[in-house]
Design a protein around this motif. Structure first.
Motif, PDB file in Angstrom:
ATOM      1  N   GLY A 104       0.823  -1.206   0.000  1.00 24.70           N
ATOM      2  CA  GLY A 104       0.000   0.000   0.000  1.00 24.70           C
ATOM      3  C   GLY A 104       0.857   1.256   0.000  1.00 24.70           C
ATOM      4  O   GLY A 104       1.942   1.284   0.590  1.00 24.70           O
ATOM      5  N   LYS A 105       0.398   2.301  -0.662  1.00 25.86           N
ATOM      6  CA  LYS A 105       1.199   3.507  -0.859  1.00 25.86           C
ATOM      7  C   LYS A 105       0.942   4.536   0.245  1.00 25.86           C
ATOM      8  O   LYS A 105      -0.191   4.740   0.684  1.00 25.86           O
ATOM      9  CB  LYS A 105       0.889   4.128  -2.221  1.00 25.86           C
ATOM     10  CG  LYS A 105       1.349   3.272  -3.395  1.00 25.86           C
ATOM     11  CD  LYS A 105       1.082   3.987  -4.725  1.00 25.86           C
ATOM     12  CE  LYS A 105       1.559   3.141  -5.904  1.00 25.86           C
ATOM     13  NZ  LYS A 105       1.322   3.820  -7.197  1.00 25.86           N
ATOM     14  N   TRP A 106       2.026   5.189   0.633  1.00 26.52           N
ATOM     15  CA  TRP A 106       1.994   6.299   1.578  1.00 26.52           C
ATOM     16  C   TRP A 106       2.611   7.518   0.886  1.00 26.52           C
ATOM     17  O   TRP A 106       3.609   7.395   0.197  1.00 26.52           O
ATOM     18  CB  TRP A 106       2.788   5.999   2.842  1.00 26.52           C
ATOM     19  CG  TRP A 106       2.305   4.831   3.636  1.00 26.52           C
ATOM     20  CD1 TRP A 106       2.672   3.533   3.495  1.00 26.52           C
ATOM     21  CD2 TRP A 106       1.367   4.863   4.713  1.00 26.52           C
ATOM     22  NE1 TRP A 106       2.038   2.740   4.406  1.00 26.52           N
ATOM     23  CE2 TRP A 106       1.230   3.538   5.178  1.00 26.52           C
ATOM     24  CE3 TRP A 106       0.648   5.876   5.340  1.00 26.52           C
ATOM     25  CZ2 TRP A 106       0.397   3.197   6.234  1.00 26.52           C
ATOM     26  CZ3 TRP A 106      -0.178   5.540   6.396  1.00 26.52           C
ATOM     27  CH2 TRP A 106      -0.308   4.221   6.837  1.00 26.52           C
ATOM     28  N   GLU A 107       2.029   8.697   1.110  1.00 26.97           N
ATOM     29  CA  GLU A 107       2.572   9.931   0.562  1.00 26.97           C
ATOM     30  C   GLU A 107       2.367  11.061   1.553  1.00 26.97           C
ATOM     31  O   GLU A 107       1.446  11.016   2.389  1.00 26.97           O
ATOM     32  CB  GLU A 107       1.916  10.295  -0.775  1.00 26.97           C
ATOM     33  CG  GLU A 107       2.223   9.343  -1.919  1.00 26.97           C
ATOM     34  CD  GLU A 107       1.570   9.788  -3.220  1.00 26.97           C
ATOM     35  OE1 GLU A 107       0.973  10.901  -3.237  1.00 26.97           O
ATOM     36  OE2 GLU A 107       1.644   9.039  -4.212  1.00 26.97           O
ATOM     37  N   VAL A 108       3.229  12.072   1.437  1.00 27.14           N
ATOM     38  CA  VAL A 108       3.054  13.306   2.214  1.00 27.14           C
ATOM     39  C   VAL A 108       2.349  14.306   1.309  1.00 27.14           C
ATOM     40  O   VAL A 108       2.854  14.665   0.246  1.00 27.14           O
ATOM     41  CB  VAL A 108       4.407  13.855   2.695  1.00 27.14           C
ATOM     42  CG1 VAL A 108       4.212  15.195   3.400  1.00 27.14           C
ATOM     43  CG2 VAL A 108       5.074  12.859   3.634  1.00 27.14           C
ATOM     44  N   GLN A 109       1.172  14.744   1.732  1.00 25.24           N
ATOM     45  CA  GLN A 109       0.339  15.612   0.902  1.00 25.24           C
ATOM     46  C   GLN A 109      -0.330  16.671   1.768  1.00 25.24           C
ATOM     47  O   GLN A 109      -0.398  16.555   2.994  1.00 25.24           O
ATOM     48  CB  GLN A 109      -0.752  14.804   0.188  1.00 25.24           C
ATOM     49  CG  GLN A 109      -0.282  13.711  -0.730  1.00 25.24           C
ATOM     50  CD  GLN A 109      -1.457  12.930  -1.306  1.00 25.24           C
ATOM     51  OE1 GLN A 109      -2.619  13.156  -0.952  1.00 25.24           O
ATOM     52  NE2 GLN A 109      -1.156  11.984  -2.193  1.00 25.24           N
ATOM     53  N   ASP A 110      -0.835  17.706   1.058  1.00 18.90           N
ATOM     54  CA  ASP A 110      -1.757  18.636   1.705  1.00 18.90           C
ATOM     55  C   ASP A 110      -3.105  17.945   1.866  1.00 18.90           C
ATOM     56  O   ASP A 110      -3.498  17.102   1.057  1.00 18.90           O
ATOM     57  CB  ASP A 110      -1.942  19.896   0.865  1.00 18.90           C
ATOM     58  CG  ASP A 110      -0.724  20.800   0.923  1.00 18.90           C
ATOM     59  OD1 ASP A 110       0.076  20.644   1.861  1.00 18.90           O
ATOM     60  OD2 ASP A 110      -0.568  21.635   0.017  1.00 18.90           O
ATOM     61  N   MET A 111      -3.832  18.314   2.897  1.00 23.58           N
ATOM     62  CA  MET A 111      -5.153  17.771   3.095  1.00 23.58           C
ATOM     63  C   MET A 111      -6.112  18.342   2.048  1.00 23.58           C
ATOM     64  O   MET A 111      -5.982  19.488   1.638  1.00 23.58           O
ATOM     65  CB  MET A 111      -5.649  18.099   4.509  1.00 23.58           C
ATOM     66  CG  MET A 111      -6.964  17.444   4.868  1.00 23.58           C
ATOM     67  SD  MET A 111      -7.318  17.508   6.648  1.00 23.58           S
ATOM     68  CE  MET A 111      -6.855  19.176   7.039  1.00 23.58           C
ATOM     69  N   LYS A 112      -7.057  17.529   1.611  1.00 20.38           N
ATOM     70  CA  LYS A 112      -8.064  18.016   0.682  1.00 20.38           C
ATOM     71  C   LYS A 112      -8.843  19.165   1.324  1.00 20.38           C
ATOM     72  O   LYS A 112      -9.171  19.123   2.509  1.00 20.38           O
ATOM     73  CB  LYS A 112      -9.038  16.891   0.307  1.00 20.38           C
ATOM     74  CG  LYS A 112      -8.424  15.764  -0.497  1.00 20.38           C
ATOM     75  CD  LYS A 112      -9.484  14.725  -0.802  1.00 20.38           C
ATOM     76  CE  LYS A 112      -8.917  13.569  -1.601  1.00 20.38           C
ATOM     77  NZ  LYS A 112      -9.944  12.544  -1.891  1.00 20.38           N
ATOM     78  N   ASP A 113      -9.175  20.156   0.495  1.00 21.58           N
ATOM     79  CA  ASP A 113      -9.958  21.304   0.981  1.00 21.58           C
ATOM     80  C   ASP A 113      -9.336  21.923   2.225  1.00 21.58           C
ATOM     81  O   ASP A 113     -10.037  22.322   3.172  1.00 21.58           O
ATOM     82  CB  ASP A 113     -11.409  20.889   1.290  1.00 21.58           C
ATOM     83  CG  ASP A 113     -12.095  20.278   0.083  1.00 21.58           C
ATOM     84  OD1 ASP A 113     -11.821  20.736  -1.046  1.00 21.58           O
ATOM     85  OD2 ASP A 113     -12.902  19.352   0.270  1.00 21.58           O
ATOM     86  N   THR A 114      -8.006  21.990   2.239  1.00 25.93           N
ATOM     87  CA  THR A 114      -7.331  22.541   3.402  1.00 25.93           C
ATOM     88  C   THR A 114      -7.560  24.036   3.516  1.00 25.93           C
ATOM     89  O   THR A 114      -7.648  24.750   2.508  1.00 25.93           O
ATOM     90  CB  THR A 114      -5.818  22.240   3.335  1.00 25.93           C
ATOM     91  OG1 THR A 114      -5.193  22.763   4.506  1.00 25.93           O
ATOM     92  CG2 THR A 114      -5.183  22.859   2.098  1.00 25.93           C
ATOM     93  N   LYS A 115      -7.666  24.508   4.724  1.00 25.07           N
ATOM     94  CA  LYS A 115      -7.776  25.944   4.997  1.00 25.07           C
ATOM     95  C   LYS A 115      -6.446  26.511   5.457  1.00 25.07           C
ATOM     96  O   LYS A 115      -6.345  27.694   5.749  1.00 25.07           O
ATOM     97  CB  LYS A 115      -8.830  26.181   6.095  1.00 25.07           C
ATOM     98  CG  LYS A 115     -10.183  25.534   5.828  1.00 25.07           C
ATOM     99  CD  LYS A 115     -10.818  26.048   4.566  1.00 25.07           C
ATOM    100  CE  LYS A 115     -12.239  25.526   4.407  1.00 25.07           C
ATOM    101  NZ  LYS A 115     -12.330  24.053   4.351  1.00 25.07           N
TER     102      LYS A 115
END
Length: 600
Positions: A104-115
């Motif tokens: 399974g894949k892991w990534e560092v991302q911004d959260m969706k719909d981030t404020k």
């Protein structure tokens, strides 16, 4: 009129919902109409461009949290990389090779719909796969005299069907290899949310070592009384905190609110310490042990008139066959309209017979076929005789094996002193993707954890609150997702109006003047409220004028009081003289001498 108004309100609600659905398609038409407006209106609109634009929401600036004290592990992922984290290359035992790998894949991302632009986190990207990732602590955590606090954030960005978001604190052992981290890797504590179906859990499990056997056994905290469903379904970031104290007490918090608490000695299942005594596995119940509290009376005798062969039901001898009963007609007859199917093979299917239908002749009759008397309860039925039950004088109670000292008994009064751990890991299977993790911290001071939470999760909460619309905005947003809510809103607003109109317009209707004229019925003299008010006002004015005139006349009369009184006396004397003269004349006329003779 009432129903017409109600139907009108419903129609308005439906039209409003339709207008909302096609609002985007009508946008071009609106622009064309606005283009045709005169220049003066356009100049006014251009001169006030900000009048129709709502003020911008207050902006919350993100800053990476910084620990304010000693920590054993901290991770905010704001560097945008997985530095310090190790992806597992292991395979899961006893599983098909196709899904056994932890791929399974892991990534560092911004959260969706981030404020909060710039606030990154660890994201479980794929679904229906095994995921495992771990990282070492700055130093192993040893359970001694300081509390243990573990805290992190989770956001189920797509909701959650079946899967977990819990963490494992991996035990410090010589065999620990994070490159081969899998489900059987020893851990000290497992903590975090988990859900499958409608079962919402918040795990707190620790592995306790039996001091006599050296074996480990999982101890589960009792289920919290709080409703956990919202934390899995609202798609918001939630803060999960576990606090373990050296006095064996524990607290589980969500969003800094306690949802579960207890003691390691009393509130774990199975209990940490085994019982002092156990049932003797070699003990057996004696053959003559009597567990019967009641027994049949051995001295009881069946009565002579007890007939065990009498039936429970007998035919009703008083019943009479209804008139018109068709004895010679069957209840069911062959369907005369049925036809044998074309593909019917008598060699394979046998002789074809038409299906049976209810006999149409029986529809108008009380019944068809052979008439039988109805069955009724037999008054002489008693059933099989049994002797009455009496107390058993030999009753010894329910047998239980005797108790013996538990050979495996031990008493651990400090279960807080668990196996030290040296790494933190996520080993998960999920049917939902995009689970967001952020701001891990492991420390011993509550203030440090609270500061970390305020600088991380607190900022997210503030940003969401700043961007969250007001009540009207929330209602509009809900209606955009569910257009039928427009009808509800209109009904909520229109219903009070409907009631007002209903009560105001439901008074008794007065017949018109034309109807009185047609029927010659007496017409009541009823004036409107306005005319009555005008009449009352006029009457008051006339009354005031009359009072003023009377006051003036009174003044004049007071001035001429002497002459007026003398004239009145003379007039009275003349009036008396006239009365006397008229009385004398009437007396003379009534005298017999003055009567005229009657003509025969």
């Amino acid at each position: 009129m009432k129903w017409l108004l109600y139907v009108t309100l419903l129609a308005l609600g439906t039209l409003a919902a339709q207008e909302h659905d096609v609002g985007d398609d009508d946008g071009d038409d609106v622009i064309d109409i606005e283009d045709d407006l005169d220049d003066g209106v356009e100049d006014v609109e251009d001169s006030n461009p900000e009048s129709s634009t709502p003020p911008p929401a207050p902006k919350v600036t993100y800053r990476a949290p910084v620990p304010t004290g000693e920590v054993y592990f901290v991770e905010s992922f704001d560097k945008g990389t997985l530095d310090g984290w190790i992806l597992s290359k292991a395979k899961k035992d006893d599983t098909d090779d196709e899904i056994a790998k932890y791929d399974g894949k892991w990534e560092v991302q911004d959260m969706k719909d981030t404020k909060l632009p710039g606030d990154k986190g660890l994201v479980l990207v794929t679904r229906a796969k095994h995921h495992a990732i771990s990282s070492k602590l700055s130093k192993p955590f040893v359970f001694d005299t300081k509390p243990l606090i573990i805290q992190y954030e989770v956001n189920f960005q797509n909701g959650i069907e079946c899967g977990g978001a819990y963490v494992k604190l991996l035990s410090k052992t010589p065999e620990l290899n994070l490159d081969q981290f899998h489900d059987k890797t020893p851990y000290t504590i497992m903590f975090g949310p988990d859900k499958c179906g409608e079962d919402y859990k918040l795990h707190f499990i620790f592995r306790h070592k039996n001091p006599k056997t050296g074996k480990y056994e999982e101890k589960h905290a009792k289920r919290p009384d709080a409703d956990l469903k919202t934390y899995f379904t609202d798609k918001k970031t939630h803060l999960y905190t576990l606090v373990l104290n050296p006095d064996n007490s524990f607290e589980i918090l969500v969003d800094q609110m306690v949802v579960n608490s207890g003691n390691l000695l009393n509130d774990m299942s199975p209990p940490v310490n085994p019982p002092r005594e156990i049932e003797d596995p070699n003990d057996q119940k004696p053959e003559d042990w009597d567990e019967r509290p009641k027994i049949p009376d051995p001295d009881a005798v069946k009565p002579d008139d007890w007939d065990e062969d009498a039936p429970a039901k007998i035919a009703d001898e008083n019943a009479v066959k209804p008139e018109g009963w068709l004895d010679d007609e069957p209840e069911y007859v062959a369907d005369p309209d049925a036809e044998k199917p074309e593909d019917w093979d008598e060699d394979m299917d046998g002789e074809w017979e038409a299906p049976q239908i209810a006999n149409p002749k029986c529809e108008s009759a009380p019944g068809c076929g052979t008439w039988q008397r109805p069955m009724i309860d037999n008054p002489n039925y008693k059933g099989k005789w049994k002797p009455p039950m009496i107390d058993n004088v030999n009753y010894q109670g329910i047998w239980k094996p005797r108790k013996i000292p538990n050979p495996d008994f031990f008493e651990d009064l400090e279960p807080f002193k668990m196996t030290p751990f040296s790494a933190v890991g996520l080993e998960l299977w999920s049917m939902t993707s995009d689970i967001f993790f952020d701001n891990f911290i492991i420390c011993t001071e509550r203030a440090v954890a609270d500061d970390w939470a305020n600088d991380g999760w607190g900022l997210k909460k503030a940003a969401d609150g700043a961007a969250e619309p007001g009540v009207v905005g929330q209602m509009m947003a809900a209606a955009e997702e569910r257009p039928w809510l427009w009808v509800v809103y209109i009904l909520i607003v229109g219903f009070p109006v409907f009631l007002v109109v209903l009560f105001c317009c439901s008074g008794k209707k007065q017949p018109s003047a034309a109807e009185y004229k047609k029927t010659d019925a007496p017409q009541p003299d009823v004036m409107s409220d306005e005319r009555e008010e005008e009449k009352d006002k006029g009457d008051k004015e006339e009354e005031e004028e009359a009072n003023e005139e009377k006051l003036e006349e009174k003044k004049k009369n007071d001035a001429d009081i002497g002459s007026a009184s003398q004239g009145e006396e003379e007039e009275e004397e003349e009036e008396e003289d006239r009365k006397h003269a008229s009385e004398e004349e009437e007396t003379v006329n009534r005298s017999p001498r003055n009567r005229k003779p009657r003509k025969d």
